[in-house]
Design a protein around this motif. Structure first.
Motif, mmCIF file in Angstrom:
data_model
loop_
_atom_site.group_PDB
_atom_site.id
_atom_site.type_symbol
_atom_site.label_atom_id
_atom_site.label_comp_id
_atom_site.label_asym_id
_atom_site.label_seq_id
_atom_site.Cartn_x
_atom_site.Cartn_y
_atom_site.Cartn_z
ATOM 1 N N GLN A 125 0.903 6.959 -6.539
ATOM 2 C CA GLN A 125 -0.148 7.568 -7.120
ATOM 3 C C GLN A 125 -0.344 8.955 -6.810
ATOM 4 O O GLN A 125 -0.375 10.087 -7.555
ATOM 5 N N ALA A 126 0.154 9.657 -5.724
ATOM 6 C CA ALA A 126 0.516 10.823 -5.279
ATOM 7 C C ALA A 126 1.397 11.854 -5.908
ATOM 8 O O ALA A 126 1.166 12.969 -6.168
ATOM 9 N N SER A 142 0.541 7.558 4.469
ATOM 10 C CA SER A 142 -0.395 6.463 4.137
ATOM 11 C C SER A 142 -1.639 6.296 5.137
ATOM 12 O O SER A 142 -1.336 6.734 6.367
ATOM 13 N N GLU A 143 -2.580 5.855 4.838
ATOM 14 C CA GLU A 143 -3.560 5.217 5.698
ATOM 15 C C GLU A 143 -2.854 4.036 6.528
ATOM 16 O O GLU A 143 -1.927 3.418 6.128
ATOM 17 N N THR A 184 3.771 11.947 0.944
ATOM 18 C CA THR A 184 2.517 11.638 1.748
ATOM 19 C C THR A 184 2.519 10.900 2.881
ATOM 20 O O THR A 184 3.631 10.376 3.322
ATOM 21 N N ARG A 220 2.081 2.050 -3.408
ATOM 22 C CA ARG A 220 0.904 2.501 -4.285
ATOM 23 C C ARG A 220 0.460 3.860 -4.074
ATOM 24 O O ARG A 220 0.226 4.419 -5.160
ATOM 25 N N SER A 221 0.337 4.042 -2.964
ATOM 26 C CA SER A 221 -0.174 5.433 -2.379
ATOM 27 C C SER A 221 1.013 6.444 -2.931
ATOM 28 O O SER A 221 0.796 7.615 -3.108
ATOM 29 N N THR A 225 10.240 4.847 1.676
ATOM 30 C CA THR A 225 9.010 4.820 2.873
ATOM 31 C C THR A 225 9.822 4.510 4.276
ATOM 32 O O THR A 225 10.810 4.058 4.350
ATOM 33 N N TYR A 249 -1.952 0.496 7.823
ATOM 34 C CA TYR A 249 -2.108 -0.561 7.124
ATOM 35 C C TYR A 249 -1.423 -1.760 7.879
ATOM 36 O O TYR A 249 -0.477 -1.496 8.689
ATOM 37 N N PRO A 271 0.809 -1.125 0.013
ATOM 38 C CA PRO A 271 -0.018 -0.048 -0.116
ATOM 39 C C PRO A 271 0.744 1.128 0.266
ATOM 40 O O PRO A 271 0.374 2.264 -0.806
ATOM 41 N N TRP A 272 1.904 1.244 0.579
ATOM 42 C CA TRP A 272 2.868 2.437 0.920
ATOM 43 C C TRP A 272 3.593 2.788 -0.483
ATOM 44 O O TRP A 272 3.543 4.064 -0.852
#
Length: 296
Positions: A110-111, A117-118, A115, A106-107, A148, A120, A103-104
């Motif tokens: 995309q951004a 992340s939400e 950012t 991909r986010s 990350t 996870y 998820p980290w």
């Protein structure tokens, strides 16, 4: 009594809102600085990797990540590239681990900007929830990967939610639709169900109250809430106090006043009866008696 009750009630609510605002500003600004320092670290590393020649982008020594982890700024620091390469401070990588599927990554892709992340679930034990501070690796508008840095959910929970709030209140972190950012995690399910942060207001009331740039307040039937907008994420820090606890001194004072009035009333009635028996009745009896015969 009624005037005193309402005056004390309004004053107590006003004082509580001032205290909650002050506490929210202190805690919220501390959280903003905490996030900014971690975003700055991963952004600096992303820029350093992007400025390296392509053949050297996999050459950051692992000791660098280990030293960052030792500072406790981040529990994990690493980066993944578009070719599937991944490096970080040592942790047990599962077989077939691909950073591009996380998820980290991909986010961050995309951004295309730093950012947070939400929350996870980490793949090390599938029980610990993390927040990832991510920064894309970009050179000449070309995306190459994501840096990350991860901090566990438990650390943030202890830092924010356990911070004392006046009047036995509590802090929370919420999204723009009112769902709690920090919420219990089901280890058997990576997808956690949304949980609205408070039963004291509706989503419509929340939408009318929230501001992305300034502190706002909400006074409901059951609670008072202060909302502090965080700088680096689309989240708000909330400080909520139940009116039942907040106004308990006022209700106690009102009870004491009513009991005092009741005691005064009962005492007055008792004195009237006693006075009537000891004073008025003998006087009436004498007035109704014949002066010469002492007969009625």
């Amino acid at each position: 009594a009624a005037f005193t009750f309402f005056a004390q009630r309004e004053q107590l609510i006003e004082n509580a809102l001032q205290q909650l605002t002050h506490q929210s500003e202190l805690t919220g600004s501390t959280l903003d600085e905490w996030m900014a320092s971690r975003l700055g670290l991963v952004t600096g590393l992303a820029n350093e990797i992007a400025n390296k020649p392509p053949e050297q982008r996999e050459s950051i020594p692992q000791v660098y990540f280990e030293r960052i982890a030792e500072t406790e700024l981040l529990q994990y620091l690493g980066y993944g590239l578009e070719n599937g390469f991944y490096i970080s401070n040592p942790w047990p990588l599962p077989d077939g681990f691909d950073p591009r599927l996380r998820p980290w990554y991909r986010s961050g892709k995309q951004a295309m900007e730093p950012t947070i992340s939400e929350p996870y679930l980490g793949v090390d034990d599938y029980t610990t929830t993390y927040l990832a501070f991510t920064a894309p690796i970009i050179k000449d508008n070309q995306f190459y990967g994501v840096v990350t840095g991860d901090v566990s959910f438990n650390d943030i929970h202890q830092t924010i939610l356990s911070t004392p709030v006046s009047y036995n209140g509590n802090f929370n972190l919420i999204t723009s639709n009112g769902d709690a950012v920090l919420r219990p995690v089901d280890p058997s399910n990576e997808q956690t169900l949304p949980e609205f942060f408070s039963a004291s207001l509706s989503r419509d009331q929340l939408n009318k109250t929230l501001s992305p740039t300034s502190i706002t307040e909400f006074t409901g039937a059951d609670s008072i809430i202060v909302f502090y907008p965080l700088e680096h994420v689309n989240w708000w820090l909330t400080a909520e106090v139940k009116k039942e606890i907040l106004l308990s001194p006022v209700y106690q004072n009102l009870t004491n006043i009513l009991l005092l009035f009741l005691a005064i009333a009962l005492t007055t009635i008792l004195l009237q009866k006693l006075y009537a028996r000891r004073v008025y009745k003998p006087i009436l009896r004498n007035m109704q008696t014949d002066y010469h015969t002492d007969l009625p």
